[in-house]
Design an enzyme around this catalytic site. Sequence first.
Site, PDB file in Angstrom:
ATOM      1  N   HIS A   1       9.163  -9.236   0.569  1.00  0.00           N
ATOM      2  CA  HIS A   1       9.051  -7.789   0.445  1.00  0.00           C
ATOM      3  C   HIS A   1      10.414  -7.147   0.729  1.00  0.00           C
ATOM      4  O   HIS A   1      11.177  -7.653   1.568  1.00  0.00           O
ATOM      5  CB  HIS A   1       8.011  -7.269   1.442  1.00  0.00           C
ATOM      6  CG  HIS A   1       7.574  -5.871   1.200  1.00  0.00           C
ATOM      7  ND1 HIS A   1       8.287  -4.781   1.654  1.00  0.00           N
ATOM      8  CD2 HIS A   1       6.496  -5.374   0.552  1.00  0.00           C
ATOM      9  CE1 HIS A   1       7.661  -3.677   1.286  1.00  0.00           C
ATOM     10  NE2 HIS A   1       6.576  -4.007   0.612  1.00  0.00           N
TER      11      HIS A   1
ATOM     12  N   TYR B   1       3.118   4.558   0.817  1.00  0.00           N
ATOM     13  CA  TYR B   1       3.845   5.029   1.996  1.00  0.00           C
ATOM     14  C   TYR B   1       2.893   5.906   2.824  1.00  0.00           C
ATOM     15  O   TYR B   1       2.113   6.676   2.262  1.00  0.00           O
ATOM     16  CB  TYR B   1       5.064   5.849   1.585  1.00  0.00           C
ATOM     17  CG  TYR B   1       6.126   5.057   0.857  1.00  0.00           C
ATOM     18  CD1 TYR B   1       6.811   4.014   1.479  1.00  0.00           C
ATOM     19  CD2 TYR B   1       6.469   5.369  -0.465  1.00  0.00           C
ATOM     20  CE1 TYR B   1       7.795   3.308   0.815  1.00  0.00           C
ATOM     21  CE2 TYR B   1       7.458   4.661  -1.136  1.00  0.00           C
ATOM     22  CZ  TYR B   1       8.117   3.631  -0.494  1.00  0.00           C
ATOM     23  OH  TYR B   1       9.099   2.924  -1.158  1.00  0.00           O
TER      24      TYR B   1
ATOM     25  N   ASP C   1       0.864  -1.179   0.000  1.00  0.00           N
ATOM     26  CA  ASP C   1       0.000   0.000   0.000  1.00  0.00           C
ATOM     27  C   ASP C   1       0.901   1.230   0.000  1.00  0.00           C
ATOM     28  O   ASP C   1       2.119   1.112   0.153  1.00  0.00           O
ATOM     29  CB  ASP C   1      -0.992   0.003   1.162  1.00  0.00           C
ATOM     30  CG  ASP C   1      -0.343  -0.061   2.539  1.00  0.00           C
ATOM     31  OD1 ASP C   1       0.884  -0.264   2.609  1.00  0.00           O
ATOM     32  OD2 ASP C   1      -1.061   0.080   3.542  1.00  0.00           O
TER      33      ASP C   1
ATOM     34  N   PHE D   1       6.187   1.871  -4.408  1.00  0.00           N
ATOM     35  CA  PHE D   1       7.592   1.960  -4.013  1.00  0.00           C
ATOM     36  C   PHE D   1       8.245   3.301  -4.342  1.00  0.00           C
ATOM     37  O   PHE D   1       9.326   3.600  -3.858  1.00  0.00           O
ATOM     38  CB  PHE D   1       8.430   0.820  -4.620  1.00  0.00           C
ATOM     39  CG  PHE D   1       8.010  -0.531  -4.163  1.00  0.00           C
ATOM     40  CD1 PHE D   1       8.273  -0.958  -2.870  1.00  0.00           C
ATOM     41  CD2 PHE D   1       7.320  -1.399  -5.013  1.00  0.00           C
ATOM     42  CE1 PHE D   1       7.877  -2.209  -2.424  1.00  0.00           C
ATOM     43  CE2 PHE D   1       6.916  -2.655  -4.579  1.00  0.00           C
ATOM     44  CZ  PHE D   1       7.197  -3.069  -3.288  1.00  0.00           C
TER      45      PHE D   1
END
Length: 235
Positions: free
Chosen positions: A196, A66, A64, A77
């Site tokens: 991740h 930041y 999701d 990202f």
Amino acid sequence: MIELSGNWDTLLQDLFASEKYLQLRAFLKNAYATQTIYPDMYSIYRAFQCTALTNLKVVLLGQDPYHNIGQAHGLAFSVQDGTTLPPSLCNIFKEIDDDINSCTDRHIQPTPFIQPATGDLTSWTKQGVLLLNTALTVKAHSANSHKELWQWFTDAVIEKISSTTENIVFILWGNNAKSKKQFINTNKHYILEAAHPSPLSAHNGFFGCKHFSKTNQYLYQINKRPIDWNIYTYS
């Protein structure tokens, strides 16, 4: 009315017309009016606006947005130019450096990777990389707070991409992204999975995954131009 262009409007029109979406839209309208939500409301669908469906080569799935101020801008990202790089993005750049700069095949990576001064990944989107989160909004300082709201939507998006295209590289990092594998036709597409890139999990399989060179090797084999993973800015 949301306008995405690049053939996304046609592909997703039934989602935006659905009762589920109307309920989601009503929730978001209230949330943005009463809480701090990221990204800003005009950037929720930026991933689609930056990467045309007709140019799609890679779907890179994140978790999701930041959830701290000044970071999220609608691309998984990626952070706004001038923002301190988050730890996950630092780990991504480290893996690209280790992966690409150990590769001697210039067909896979035409130029060496240079550590960037910005975390804005827009230059990837221009080459056909869809930087899509599994949830498109988040409450400030509350990771995964909107996860359940968006699950049906991004499930449907992945399924539609899978059924209407061929030879797309799907990069799935983390459990949220891996949960979408069930919606991808593995006979038509190339799937890469890893932990991740968060510092909490990067050493459990993200570092050393070599997804960047593997993506370019696949694209080269199907006669598509590989991705230049260097970061370029646009004025």
